[in-house]
Design an enzyme around this catalytic site. Structure first.
Site, PDB file in Angstrom:
ATOM      1  CG  HIS A  36      -2.026  -0.982   1.153  1.00 44.75           C
ATOM      2  ND1 HIS A  36      -1.887  -2.312   1.468  1.00 44.75           N
ATOM      3  CD2 HIS A  36      -3.317  -0.818   0.776  1.00 44.75           C
ATOM      4  CE1 HIS A  36      -3.047  -2.926   1.295  1.00 44.75           C
ATOM      5  NE2 HIS A  36      -3.933  -2.055   0.871  1.00 44.75           N
ATOM      6  CG  HIS A  60       1.915  -3.109   6.467  1.00 45.84           C
ATOM      7  ND1 HIS A  60       2.623  -4.215   6.080  1.00 45.84           N
ATOM      8  CD2 HIS A  60       1.011  -2.882   5.496  1.00 45.84           C
ATOM      9  CE1 HIS A  60       2.159  -4.657   4.913  1.00 45.84           C
ATOM     10  NE2 HIS A  60       1.183  -3.863   4.542  1.00 45.84           N
ATOM     11  CG  ASP A  77       6.252  -4.120   7.458  1.00 51.23           C
ATOM     12  OD1 ASP A  77       5.183  -4.589   7.860  1.00 51.23           O
ATOM     13  OD2 ASP A  77       7.360  -4.625   7.710  1.00 51.23           O
TER      14      ASP A  77
END
Lengths: 359, 411
Positions: free
Chosen positions: A229, A272, A276
Site C-alpha cells: 500500500h 503493518h 515495513d
C-alpha cells in the site's frame, strides 16, 4: 542567374541549416542532388528519409526534420511490454502471498513484534479503509492525468516498469523471512495445506479484488515486509508530481496530503509494522529518483563513471529509454484526438515541395 | 586619430552609436569629448543620464575606459607599447569583466616612469584540494552515528521478546541450511581482514582525505539508517542458540558501561563485546563487508583483478557465513546489501558528475536529505578522483632546496 525554384530550395536549405544548428546537430545540409544524400545517415533510425526525386527538373526533395517528436518517440509496443512485466510481477506477488500465508506462524505462537508506533498510538479500526480509499482516489487521479499527457506511452512505460520492479523486490523480501501478524485483531484465512486448487482460487480472488481489503479479497497474512500500500501511495504521488505543471502547487499539496494520510493510517490501523512502511518508502523514492535521473540527465548516458548503470535492471532501462533523448516535457492534450491536435504544438503541415512554376 | 578630449558632440554621438549604445546618442544628451572622459558614476545618479541609462552607466563607463586605453597606446606607441600590451593582455585568469584588465591598464597609466606592473597569475587551484577539516567533520559524523547505534542497540535490547515467548521467525535459508557454529567467527575474521586491507590501501592513496571523507560519510549514514530500522520494530532472535545478556531495566549506569564495552570491542562478537540482541534489521556486518569491498575495488588499480577477486571472496564468504551461523535473518542481509550498494553508487555518481552537483529540477537526486551535506563535502572536488598512490611520509615532502624568487627583481 538562379531560377525561382532554386531560390526557394536554397532558402529552405538555409532554414533547415538553421534548424539543424538550433538543435545542435553537426550534420551537413543536404541541398545537393541525388548523389550526395544519405551521408549523414540514418542514425537512430528516426531521421527523415532522404528520397531522391527522379524528376529531371531542378526539384530536390529536402526533408524537414521532425524536431522534437523525433527525440521522444512514442513506441507503444514498449509500453505494452512494460505493462506485461508489471502484470507478471503482480501475479507473482499474489502467488507469493499465498505461499507465504502457509508459513505465517500462529498469533498465539508468535505474538506481534514490539513496534514503537504501536506503543504510542492505539489501533483505530476504520483507518485502513481510509488508506485504501486514498489509494484508489490517487490512482484514479493519476489515471486521469495520464490520459491527458501527450507522451503517455513513455510515462506509462516508466510507471509500469517501476511498479513491476518494486513488486518484484517485495516478492523477495516477503518470501525469505516471514514476519508474524502485527496485531491480534487480524483474522487470517485458514491454511490450505497442499490444496492447490483452492490456492489458485484464492489467487484469482486476490487479483480480481486488486489486493485491497476493502473489496474483501485480501484475507491472507504474511505479506508484511514491505508494504504494498505504501508503495502504491508513494509511487503514484511521485508520478503525479513529476508529470504535472510546477505551478499547480495546490494540486501537489492535495495529493501529498492524500498520500501522507494514507500512509499514516496504515500504521494507525496496525496493519503493518513501522519498518515495513519505512523500508517501502525508502525503496520507492530511491528507485523513482534513480530511474528519472538516469532518464533525464543526458550527460550520464555513455559516461564511464556512471555507477547508476551497475543495477541489474540497467539493460531493461536501456531498452526502454534508448530512444528518449530528452526530458519528457509537461505537455497535455486531449486523449482521444491524435497528437497533431495538441493545443501546445500547433502542427501545421507544410508541403514538402512548393512548386511555383506550373509546367 | 585625434585625442578624445577634442572630440565634438557629433563625433561622440557617432562613437556611441558604433559601440552599440544608441540610447545615449539618440536621447538628445550632448556630450563633448572632454565631458565623456570625465563621466563618473555620480553623473548617472541624476537626470538626464539616469533616465537614459538602464545599468547606471556601467557599460558606458567601461567603454570609455577602453577608449582611453586605446588612445593612450596610440599616443605612447613608441616607448611603452610593449609594457601596456603586457599589462592589458593580462595574466589574471578571470575570464569575466574588464575590471582586471582595467586595473592592470590603469596601474600602467599611473606610473610615469619606465616601470610596468606585470601581474603574475595566481597559481591554479588544485582540482582535488585536501581539506582535512571536512574529513575531520565527516569522521565526527561517523563516530556520532556509531555511538548512537550502540545506544540504540542497548535500548532495543530491553525490548526484545524472550525466545520462549517469541520463537525465531520462519526463514527460507534456515530451512535449507542448518546452523554451523563456527561460521560467525569466520565472518568476523573476514571483516577484520577486509577492514585492515582497506586501511592499508587508504594510507597509500594520494587523495586520502577526500576518500576518507567519503568513507566516513557513507558509513555514518548507513549506520544512521540502521538505527532507525532497528528502533522502530524489534525482531525476535533468529535462533534458539542465542544467549542474550540479561535486561537492565532502567539501570542507566550499567547500560552506559555496556555501551562503552561494545564500542571498545568494535561491536564484534569475537571480542566478546556484543552480547546484546535485537539489532537484526539490518545487518551491520553485511554493511561493513560490502562497503569495504566496494571501496577497495573503487580505489585500487583496475589491473589488480586478483586482488579484487580475493576481496570479493572474503566479502561473499563472510556474508554467507552470517546466514550459515543463523545470526541474522536473510531479509536483514538482503536489505543491508541493497542499501549499501545503492548508497555507494548514488554518492559516487553524484560526486563524479559536475552536472549533478547543482540543485535543479532536472536533478532528482538533489531531493535526498543529505544533499546539502554532500555538496559541502564535494563542492571543491572537480571530477573523478584519480587513483594515485603516495607513501604517507615521503621524503620528497621535505624541501631541502628551495629557492625563493621575489616578485620584482629590483636592482
Amino acid at each position: 542567374m538562379a531560377s525561382p525554384e532554386l531560390l526557394v530550395e536554397r532558402d529552405s536549405a538555409d532554414t533547415r541549416l538553421d534548424m539543424r544548428v538550433e538543435e545542435g546537430h553537426g550534420e551537413l545540409p543536404n541541398g545537393a542532388p541525388c548523389a550526395g544524400h544519405g551521408a549523414a545517415g540514418e542514425d537512430g533510425g528516426k531521421r527523415s528519409h532522404r528520397k531522391c526525386i527522379r524528376k529531371p527538373r531542378d526539384y530536390i526533395k529536402i526533408s524537414v526534420p521532425d524536431g522534437r517528436s523525433s527525440q521522444l518517440p512514442l513506441e507503444w509496443w514498449k509500453t505494452g511490454i512494460a505493462f506485461v512485466y508489471a502484470v507478471f510481477n503482480l501475479v507473482l506477488t499474489t502467488v507469493m502471498i499465498t505461499v507465504v500465508h502457509e508459513r505465517v506462524p500462529d498469533k498465539e505462537e508468535n505474538p506481534p513484534l514490539p513496534d514503537k508506533f504501536f506503543d504510542y498510538i492505539d489501533r483505530v479500526k476504520w483507518a485502513f479503509s481510509v488508506t485504501e480509499i486514498n489509494g484508489m482516489v490517487l490512482v484514479g487521479i493519476w489515471f486521469v492525468q495520464w490520459l491527458f499527457l501527450r507522451y503517455k506511452a513513455i510515462v506509462g512505460r516508466r510507471y509500469f516498469f517501476l511498479m513491476g520492479t518494486l513488486y518484484l523486490y517485495r516478492c523477495i523480501t516477503m518470501y525469505i523471512t516471514t514476519l508474524p501478524v502485527p496485531g491480534m485483531h487480524m483474522t487470517c484465512a485458514p491454511k490450505l495445506y497442499g490444496d492447490s486448487q483452492a490456492k489458485v482460487h484464492r489467487i484469482l480472488q486476490l487479483i480480481s479484488g486488486g489486493g485491497l481489503s476493502i473489496t474483501g479479497s485480501h484475507l491472507m497474512c504474511g505479506d508484511f515486509l514491505y508494504s504494498g500500500h505504501t508503495v502504491m501511495l508513494t509511487l503514484t504521488y511521485l508520478f503525479i508530481k513529476e508529470y504535472s505543471p510546477r505551478s499547480f502547487w495546490w494540486y501537489h499539496l492535495m495529493c501529498w496530503l492524500l498520500s501522507a494520510v494514507g500512509v499514516v493510517c496504515i500504521l494507525v490501523a496496525h496493519e503493518h509494522y513501522s519498518v515495513d512502511v519505512v523500508v517501502a518508502y525508502f525503496i520507492t523514492s530511491r528507485l523513482f529518483w534513480w530511474y528519472h535521473t538516469m532518464a533525464n540527465v543526458q550527460t550520464l548516458r555513455g559516461c564511464p563513471n556512471n555507477y547508476l548503470t551497475n543495477t541489474w535492471w540497467n539493460p531493461v532501462f536501456n531498452f526502454f529509454e534508448r530512444n528518449v533523448q530528452t526530458q519528457v516535457p509537461c505537455v497535455f492534450c486531449w486523449p482521444i484526438t491524435w497528437p497533431p491536435a495538441c493545443f501546445k504544438n500547433s502542427c501545421k503541415k507544410y508541403s514538402m515541395v512548393q512548386s511555383i512554376r506550373e509546367e | 586619430m585625434k585625442s578624445v578630449a577634442s572630440w565634438s558632440a557629433e563625433e561622440v554621438s557617432r562613437w556611441l552609436a558604433e559601440e552599440g549604445m544608441p540610447e545615449y546618442s539618440e536621447s538628445g544628451v550632448r556630450l563633448s569629448g572632454r565631458e565623456l572622459l570625465q563621466l563618473t558614476e555620480a553623473d548617472f545618479q541624476g537626470p538626464p543620464l539616469m533616465l537614459v541609462s538602464s545599468d547606471s552607466g556601467r557599460r558606458l563607463l567601461e567603454k570609455v575606459e577602453t577608449l582611453k586605453i586605446e588612445h593612450h597606446i596610440e599616443a605612447h606607441k613608441n616607448g611603452h607599447a610593449n609594457g601596456h600590451a603586457v599589462a592589458m593582455g593580462d595574466g589574471h585568469d578571470r575570464g569575466a569583466g574588464g575590471e582586471a584588465k582595467r586595473n592592470g591598464a590603469i596601474n600602467g597609466f599611473h606610473k610615469e616612469r619606465e616601470m610596468v606592473r606585470i601581474s603574475i597569475p595566481e597559481p591554479k587551484r588544485s582540482s582535488f584540494p585536501m581539506e582535512w577539516g571536512k574529513t575531520g567533520l565527516s569522521f565526527l559524523y561517523a563516530v556520532c552515528c556509531f555511538v548512537s547505534t550502540t545506544v540504540i542497540i542497548s535500548i532495543v535490547h530491553e525490548r526484545v521478546p524472550p525466545k520462549e515467548e517469541s520463537p525465531p521467525l520462519p526463514d527460507k535459508f534456515f530451512d535449507i541450511f542448518n546452523r554451523v557454529e563456527w561460521a560467525f567467527s569466520i565472518c568476523e575474521i573476514n571483516g577484520m581482514l577486509l577492514v585492515g586491507l582497506w586501511l592499508l590501501q587508504w594510507t597509500l592513496l594520494k587523495y586520502r582525505s577526500i576518500v576518507g571523507r567519503r568513507f566516513f560519510f557513507i558509513v555514518g549514514t548507513l549506520y544512521l539508517y540502521r538505527c532507525v530500522t532497528m528502533y522502530v520494530t524489534t525482531l525476535p532472535v533468529p535462533g534458539m542458540h542465542f544467549k542474550c545478556s540479561p535486561k537492565l531495566f532502567g539501570d542507566w549506569e550499567a547500560q552506559m558501561r555496556r555501551v562503552m564495552k561494545m564500542i571498545a570491542g568494535g561491536g564484534l562478537s569475537i571480542t566478546g563485546s556484543h552480547t546484546m540482541c535485537g539489532d537484526y534489521l539490518y545487518s551491520g556486518h553485511t554493511v561493513m563487508l560490502t562497503l569495504t569491498y566496494l571501496f577497495i575495488k573503487e580505489y585500487s588499480p583496475k589491473r589488480f583483478w586478483w586482488y579484487h577477486c580475493i576481496c570479493w571472496t572474503l566479502s561473499a564468504v563472510g556474508i554467507f557465513c552470517i546466514l550459515l551461523a543463523h545470526d541474522h535473518y536473510t531479509v536483514d542481509v538482503v536489505v543491508a546489501y541493497y542499501i549499501t550498494t545503492r548508497l555507494f553508487w548514488w554518492y559516487h555518481t553524484l560526486a563524479n558528475q559536475q552536472v549533478l552537483k547543482e540543485t535543479s529540477q532536472n536533478n532528482p537526486f538533489s531531493r535526498v536529505w543529505w544533499y546539502r551535506l554532500f555538496q559541502y563535502f564535494e563542492e571543491n572536488v572537480q571530477g573523478v578522483v584519480p587513483r594515485n598512490y603516495q607513501l604517507p611520509f615521503s621524503l620528497q615532502a621535505v624541501a631541502w632546496s628551495r629557492v625563493r624568487y621575489s616578485r620584482i627583481d629590483s636592482e
